[in-house]
Each structure stands twice: as structure tokens, then as C-alpha cells.
Design an enzyme around this catalytic site. Sequence first.
Site, short mmCIF file in Angstrom:
data_model
loop_
_atom_site.label_atom_id
_atom_site.label_comp_id
_atom_site.label_asym_id
_atom_site.label_seq_id
_atom_site.Cartn_x
_atom_site.Cartn_y
_atom_site.Cartn_z
N GLU A 388 0.84 -1.20 0.00
CA GLU A 388 0.00 0.00 0.00
C GLU A 388 0.88 1.26 0.00
O GLU A 388 0.49 2.30 -0.51
CB GLU A 388 -0.95 0.00 1.21
CG GLU A 388 -2.17 0.87 1.01
CD GLU A 388 -3.26 0.64 2.06
OE1 GLU A 388 -4.34 0.17 1.69
OE2 GLU A 388 -3.03 0.95 3.24
N HIS A 417 7.39 -27.48 1.75
CA HIS A 417 6.54 -28.53 1.18
C HIS A 417 5.40 -27.93 0.37
O HIS A 417 4.37 -28.56 0.17
CB HIS A 417 6.03 -29.42 2.31
CG HIS A 417 7.15 -29.98 3.12
ND1 HIS A 417 7.83 -31.13 2.76
CD2 HIS A 417 7.78 -29.50 4.21
CE1 HIS A 417 8.80 -31.35 3.64
NE2 HIS A 417 8.80 -30.37 4.52
N LYS A 522 -13.28 1.40 -3.90
CA LYS A 522 -14.34 1.75 -2.95
C LYS A 522 -15.47 2.47 -3.69
O LYS A 522 -16.65 2.23 -3.46
CB LYS A 522 -13.79 2.68 -1.87
CG LYS A 522 -12.96 1.98 -0.81
CD LYS A 522 -12.63 3.00 0.27
CE LYS A 522 -11.63 2.46 1.25
NZ LYS A 522 -11.07 3.50 2.12
O1 LIG Z 1 -8.88 2.56 9.68
P1 LIG Z 1 -9.82 2.80 8.55
O2 LIG Z 1 -10.05 4.25 8.29
O3 LIG Z 1 -11.11 2.06 8.77
O4 LIG Z 1 -9.15 2.24 7.25
C1 LIG Z 1 -8.83 0.90 7.11
C2 LIG Z 1 -7.86 0.69 5.98
O5 LIG Z 1 -8.42 1.14 4.77
C3 LIG Z 1 -7.40 1.75 3.98
O6 LIG Z 1 -7.63 3.09 3.96
C4 LIG Z 1 -7.42 1.27 2.60
O7 LIG Z 1 -8.71 1.17 2.16
C5 LIG Z 1 -6.11 1.41 4.69
O8 LIG Z 1 -5.11 2.30 4.39
C6 LIG Z 1 -6.56 1.42 6.09
O9 LIG Z 1 -5.65 0.79 6.92
#
Ligand SMILES: O=P(O)(O)OC[C@H]1O[C@](O)(CO)[C@@H](O)[C@@H]1O
Length: 609
Positions: A388, A417, A522
Site C-alpha cells: 500500500e 513442502h 471503494k
Molecule cells: O482505519 P480505517 O479508516 O477504517 O481504514 C482501514 C484501511 O483502509 C485503507 O484506507 C485502505 O482502504 C487502509 O489504508 C486502512 O488501513
Amino acid sequence: MASISGICSSSPTLNHQNHSTPKRRRTPLPSFPSRPKPFPPRSLAREAPAQLSSITKPHHAGLEKDSRALWHRYVEWLYQHKELGLYLDVSRVGFTDEFVREMEPGFQAALRAMEDLEKGAIANPDEGRMVGHYWLRDSSRAPTAFLKTQIDNTLDAICSFANDVVSGKIKPPSSPEGRFTQILSVGIGGSALGPQFVAEALAPDNPPLKIRFIDNTDPAGIDHQIAQLGPELASTLVLVISKSGGTPETRNGLLEVQKAFREAGLNFPKQGVAITQENSLLDNTARIEGWLARFPMFDWVGGRTSEMSAVGLLPAALQSIDIREMLAGAALMDEANRSTVIRNNPAALLALCWYWATDGVGSKDMVILPYKDSLLLFSRYLQQLVMESLGKEFDLDGNRVNQGISVYGNKGSTDQHAYIQQLREGVHNFFVTFIEVLRDRPPGHDWELEPGVTCGDYLFGMLQGTRSALYANNRESLTVTVQEVNPRSVGALIALYERAVGIYASIVNINAYHQPGVEAGKKAAGEVLALQKRVLAVLNEASCKEPVEPLTLEEVADRCHAPEDIEMIYKIIAHMAANDRALIAEGNCGSPRSIKVFLGECNLDELYA
Ligand SMILES: O=P(O)(O)OC[C@H]1O[C@](O)(CO)[C@@H](O)[C@@H]1O
């Protein structure tokens, strides 16, 4: 309520497996390719080292094979942190002195950038944020007295809350046991991976509170966790962890858990704890509903570097893991990583090896092989931290670079294995990091299962054997060695990789602290759900007619004004049909054009809303 006919009752297309091994473009490489030009480090220290010209890999035939010369290289480059009992062996990576010399100016600039970052510079330019996870383990380095106090107070609050829960001073409202016995942690990504790794690595065999995780919006997975808790739901402390406080998977997990509490007649707020940014949706909900406790997540701590914030420290403390030792280990490692001499700076050494092994463009994958069961989740934790952070389309100058290093791994010798056959003989698209733990068992517990040989000797032999066998076939590896797996060494390992990622990002001129690519998925998921609502409205309207009007997929798509989304509409309908959603799909899912669909019930309220 649901009525399904035809063979649409089983969804034919929707199960996409999550593979822990990420897919990546395969770049055919000659056996010794030219080094790309290192990108002049920018971000904070913007000066471009003048002498960074093209850095080339020498055209010798292979890695050093002469055992005396190799031993010399081992001794010459071995990094040792005496206080931590941690070693880093880079001798099985074939970088040359010339390469190190040519990389030197870039590294010096990256280390200056790191110094600026630690002083509070805006190191995440896109989001206009400071990057302060290093202050969490040495608050005296925080750039303002206010931040220092915030860090110290939060740590004290974590320790005192955890002590009160573990000692039974803070009790669940309706548990016969009179104390909390379980933790249910709801969070995803950086709000889950660190706590999962640390629990697996460090929780005692019988912790005062056992931890389990909801880290997805998979209803079956959630049901499983809640079912496993059974009557102990009454003595479960629910940690809801989300920096943003608005992540849908976490919100869904919370809603599902709250439903389970209602059904069990339990009072959720008295068992709920929120870890989130001040004034986030989650924070406000927890405040208004009067949850048991709230802990802050700071704006200047990213999710993937949040293990030493309340995100990681609270669950760890509740399991009786010595969090001050974790912080001490990380602080010692941070100190070592401030050295401006590459060979004395373990994070810089790691970054140097990554650059060499991957040509500075991610041409090889990073395979993480800990030879210790308790470190099983380290590779999964690193997958997010590295991928990331480094997996970026554009560099800081806006050039398309498609950077990144793919990370996968599991544990040795188990993987011997599974996939080590391919590492030894197959496609040469990786380098290995062995994690070695010197102490096999706590003192006094070992025994010889053969004369002179223990079980741990076998594990040791497997590691050394695999390292040698890979090297003999020109496969490069690093080895990180720790004395034992304890809070201090785990804190140090996390700090080591956090800093290596930061330095590497600086060298290749990318922003390690944002994640713009995640937003695309998203957003698309949100659009699918919006389309599903439109599909339902169209079907409802047709199903309220007399007689009911079954629709083809084309008709549904047209009435949704989304003819271009017909494939997605088909998938939405197949998914709903497989899930008893009052939807009747006639026809054969294998021949989408044959499908006609309508709802088993007409909702007049919705129709006239
Ligand atoms: O802690 P949050 O805001 O729920 O985000 C969870 C995760 O989602 C992300 O933003 C990626 O979608 C990560 O960087 C982060 O750790």
C-alpha cells in the site's frame, strides 16, 4: 419469503478468490539487467544528487561462489544491533561496492528527508499531513509539546484501561463471570493487520482476554466469529477500530455485532470501545451512545503504521502483552535507523537490497519466510505495509512509474513442502527474506529427539539448507535474525520495516503515505450498490403491475437507464437470487439472455414514495 426458480439459485459467477499471492505483470529480464537510473529522491529533501547517473549491474557470471570470499562478504556486511540482539545478513544479495557508491547520494538525501519527516514536515503532500508514527515510541521527538502530551496521555489511558479490564475493576454489565474474557476486534486493513500479527506473535497461551477478529464484510465470517463466542458474548469487549471512522466493512461489522447483542438481550454500549479519529462518525456515535471507552487515532498516523498507536497497543495490553517493551524495541530500532552510514543503518541496508534485487522498479517479489510459527502473520502484515505504501502509479513529479514490490510468504519450514520447489527451480522472479529466531523454546523445555538433535535443530537446518540451496541457484536472500520472539523484538521488526519502506519510497521518489488507488475500488463498490437499488426499484414497479411483468435483463438495464451496465445487472440479479431476496429469476443463469426476472412481493409504499 424468497422464491427462486430455474437454476439461478446458485450464483455462477460471483465467487472471486482472494489470493494471498498478488498477481503482477511479469517482466522478462535478462539474467543481469542494467540497473535503471535511481530516481533522484525528492519528497522532503528535494536536492537531486548530481552524480546519480546510470547505475549498472556488473556483467559477471553470477553471485559469489567462493566460500572464503562469501564468508568475507558475510563478515564485512553483517549488521548487528547488540542491545536488541538483532542481526541483518545481506551477504546473499549480490550488490557491488560500485552500486553502493552510486546509490550513496540518493540514500543520503532519503535519510535527510526522513530526518525532516521526524521533525514534523508535511511528508504526505497529497493529504497535507505530517507522518508521525515514529513519535509514538519516543514522544520527546514530537514536534510540539501538545502532540507529546497527547501521545503520553493516550498511552497512560491505554495502560490504565487495560489494567482495569484485566483486573476485573471494569466489569461487563451482565456476565456471570464478572470480568471480560474475550475481545472482538472489528476493523480492516491497518486497523486489523497489526493487532492480528502481534496477537499471533506475542499473546500468551492463556491470555486474560482472548482476541478474535471481524476484518471483513463477509456475513458468514461474521456469523462464525459471533457463534464461536456463544454465551461469552456477555463478557466480550468489542473494539471497533477505524481511523476514518467511516470504512463500510467496519461499519457493517459493527452493525452485525450490535444486532447480535440486541438478540442476546445485551447492552452493547457498555461493552463497546471505539478507536478512531476525534469527531469521526464512529467517534460521534460512540460518544452519543455512551460507549464504555474511546481512544484517539491521530491524523498523523497512517493505518498501516498504526500498530504502536491505540490501534495496536490497546488490544495488545488487554492480552497482557508488554506494550512498553514493544515501544522500547521500536525506539531502539528507530535510533539505529537514524545512522547516516548505510552499513550501520539496518533500514537503509534493507532498502538498498530491495533496490538491487528489484532493479528499483519492483521487478522481483519479496518472499518473507519466518522460521517460527508465531511469526506466521508477519508476511500478511508486511503485504499491506509495503504494497500500500510503495504500489503507486505516479511519482512525486507526476510521472507514471507504476512502482511497487509484491510481498508474499507464509512460514518455514512449512513452505518447503509447498512453493519452495518453484523458488529453487522455477521462474526467477523473487528474492527471499528469511526471519530467523535463535531461541527455539523457553529455557529448560528442550529435549533431544535424536541423540544430539532437537526439534529446533531441524528447523534451523531447514532454514540454512533452503538459504544455501537457493543461493546455489543464484536466488538472492536476506536474513534477519532475532534472539527470540518477544515484545521488544517484534517492536523492532515493525520499526525496521516501517523505516525501510519510507527510505525506499524516497529513493524511488514516491509518496509512501497515501493510497489513492484504494479509492477507485471503494467508489466502484458504492456505484454497484447504487445500481442495485435502481434495479430493485425497476423490478418493484414491474412486479406491482397486474399481471406482474417479468423483465429481461435488457429491459431492466434500459429502465435503469444503464444499458452499458447490463453485465453488472446480471451479476446483481444472480447474487440476489442466490440469497433468498424475494426475487424470482426464471431461466438459465448460464444463458443470461434467457433470464426473466420479477419480485415475489410488490412493495406499494416504495412504489409511491
Ligand atoms: O482505519 P480505517 O479508516 O477504517 O481504514 C482501514 C484501511 O483502509 C485503507 O484506507 C485502505 O482502504 C487502509 O489504508 C486502512 O488501513
